[in-house]
Enzyme design. Structure first.
Site, short mmCIF file in Angstrom:
data_model
loop_
_atom_site.label_atom_id
_atom_site.label_comp_id
_atom_site.label_asym_id
_atom_site.label_seq_id
_atom_site.Cartn_x
_atom_site.Cartn_y
_atom_site.Cartn_z
N TYR A 69 -12.30 -2.23 -3.22
CA TYR A 69 -12.89 -2.03 -1.87
C TYR A 69 -14.43 -1.87 -1.63
CZ TYR A 69 -8.46 -2.41 0.71
OH TYR A 69 -7.08 -2.77 1.10
N PHE A 98 -15.14 4.37 6.92
CA PHE A 98 -14.05 4.76 6.52
C PHE A 98 -13.58 4.55 5.21
CE2 PHE A 98 -14.03 0.47 8.05
CZ PHE A 98 -13.47 -0.32 7.02
N THR A 127 -5.15 -6.44 11.23
CA THR A 127 -5.51 -5.22 10.35
C THR A 127 -4.95 -4.11 11.24
OG1 THR A 127 -7.67 -6.40 9.61
CG2 THR A 127 -7.40 -3.75 9.34
N HIS A 144 -2.36 -5.29 1.79
CA HIS A 144 -3.77 -6.22 1.58
C HIS A 144 -3.26 -7.46 1.21
CE1 HIS A 144 -7.34 -7.33 0.09
NE2 HIS A 144 -6.89 -7.77 -1.16
N GLU A 196 -9.83 -10.45 -7.29
CA GLU A 196 -8.84 -9.51 -7.26
C GLU A 196 -7.75 -9.77 -8.00
OE1 GLU A 196 -9.90 -8.86 -2.59
OE2 GLU A 196 -7.94 -9.73 -3.06
N ASN A 223 -1.86 0.67 6.76
CA ASN A 223 -1.36 -0.61 7.41
C ASN A 223 -0.43 -1.73 6.36
OD1 ASN A 223 -3.56 -1.74 5.69
ND2 ASN A 223 -4.76 -2.59 7.36
N ARG A 276 -1.99 -13.88 4.93
CA ARG A 276 -2.89 -13.45 6.27
C ARG A 276 -1.97 -13.53 7.33
NH1 ARG A 276 -7.28 -10.08 4.58
NH2 ARG A 276 -7.78 -10.12 6.97
N ARG A 304 2.80 -6.21 9.25
CA ARG A 304 1.84 -4.97 9.81
C ARG A 304 2.71 -4.43 11.25
NH1 ARG A 304 -3.95 -6.85 7.67
NH2 ARG A 304 -4.20 -5.44 6.08
N LYS A 323 0.85 -1.20 -0.11
CA LYS A 323 0.03 -0.05 -0.11
C LYS A 323 1.00 1.15 -0.09
CE LYS A 323 -4.11 -1.99 2.45
NZ LYS A 323 -4.93 -1.95 3.46
P1 ATP Z 1 -7.27 -5.85 3.53
O1 ATP Z 1 -8.56 -6.14 2.96
O2 ATP Z 1 -6.59 -4.23 3.00
O3 ATP Z 1 -6.24 -6.89 3.25
P2 ATP Z 1 -7.95 -6.65 6.02
O4 ATP Z 1 -8.66 -7.82 5.61
O5 ATP Z 1 -7.03 -6.86 7.18
O6 ATP Z 1 -7.15 -5.67 5.19
P3 ATP Z 1 -10.61 -5.04 6.14
O7 ATP Z 1 -11.72 -5.31 7.12
O8 ATP Z 1 -10.66 -5.92 4.74
O9 ATP Z 1 -8.99 -5.41 6.66
O10 ATP Z 1 -10.48 -3.69 5.78
C1 ATP Z 1 -9.79 -3.33 4.54
C2 ATP Z 1 -8.81 -2.14 5.00
O11 ATP Z 1 -9.73 -0.83 5.23
C3 ATP Z 1 -8.13 -2.15 5.88
O12 ATP Z 1 -6.73 -2.89 5.61
C4 ATP Z 1 -7.55 -0.65 6.36
O13 ATP Z 1 -6.63 -0.23 5.24
C5 ATP Z 1 -8.98 -0.26 6.28
N1 ATP Z 1 -9.64 0.17 7.55
C6 ATP Z 1 -10.20 -1.04 8.14
N2 ATP Z 1 -10.76 -0.86 9.47
C7 ATP Z 1 -10.53 0.70 9.34
C8 ATP Z 1 -10.98 1.61 10.22
N3 ATP Z 1 -11.47 1.22 11.47
N4 ATP Z 1 -10.42 2.68 9.91
C9 ATP Z 1 -9.74 3.10 8.92
N5 ATP Z 1 -9.46 2.29 7.93
C10 ATP Z 1 -9.91 1.21 8.16
MG MG Z 2 -10.17 -7.51 3.84
#
Ligand code: ATP
Ligand code: MG
Length: 140
Positions: free
Chosen positions: A51, A59, A93, A117, A128, A114, A87, A104, A11
């Site tokens: 997304y 968010f 996250t 992805h 994807e 973070n 993962r 992370r 990212k």
């Molecule tokens: P990713 O899908 O990016 O691999 P993830 O699966 O760990 O991450 P998700 O719940 O899918 O987490 O959230 C997608 C992305 O949205 C997170 O990686 C982060 O960049 C952002 N995100 C998630 N929760 C928050 C939050 N509470 N505030 C701000 N950004 C958030």
């Molecule tokens: Mg995710």
């Protein structure tokens, strides 16, 4: 478990700090193989599509703005049980909850910024990968 592929994004917070190689080292140390990789500037439309599952979340706007704020590196990773393994290597996250040794924990700035992805299931991995790569760009 057969060989599996997952989709990864390094990212903007990581590419901006010149951490592409450091992230890739953790990926390779975990036994995952980078079988496709390119650096791109995501468009707003691409980020919104990618997304879309989060579009009702508070968010979402911030997330899309972040993903287009600098270049990203999109990747396909291959290995045994690659989706779950990546993962694990990524960590939680929220970096405050991420385990020692994870990407992370080492690099993420916040729950939003973070660093990486990774796909969460075989179905999402296939969707994807297809959003960013054609078949002949993936060489296993
Ligand atoms: P990713 O899908 O990016 O691999 P993830 O699966 O760990 O991450 P998700 O719940 O899918 O987490 O959230 C997608 C992305 O949205 C997170 O990686 C982060 O960049 C952002 N995100 C998630 N929760 C928050 C939050 N509470 N505030 C701000 N950004 C958030
Ligand atoms: Mg995710």
């Amino acid at each position: 478990m057969a060989l599996q592929r997952t989709f990864s994004i390094i990212k903007p917070d990581a590419t901006e700090r010149n951490l592409t190689g450091a992230v890739n080292a953790k990926i390779e140390e975990a036994g995952l193989r980078i079988v496709a990789q390119k650096r791109i500037q995501m468009t707003r439309g691409q980020a919104e599509t990618f997304y879309a599952v989060h579009k009702e979340r508070p968010f979402f706007g911030e997330l899309v703005d972040f993903m287009i704020s600098a270049p990203v590196v999109v990747q396909v990773l291959e290995g045994e049980d690659a989706i779950a393994k990546y993962r694990d290597v990524m960590g939680a996250t929220n970096p405050e909850q991420a385990a020692e040794g994870t990407i992370r924990k080492a690099f993420a700035k916040s729950i939003g910024e973070n660093s990486v992805h990774g796909s969460d299931a075989p179905e999402t991995a296939a969707i994807e990968i297809a959003q960013f790569f054609s078949g002949n760009e993936i060489v296993g």
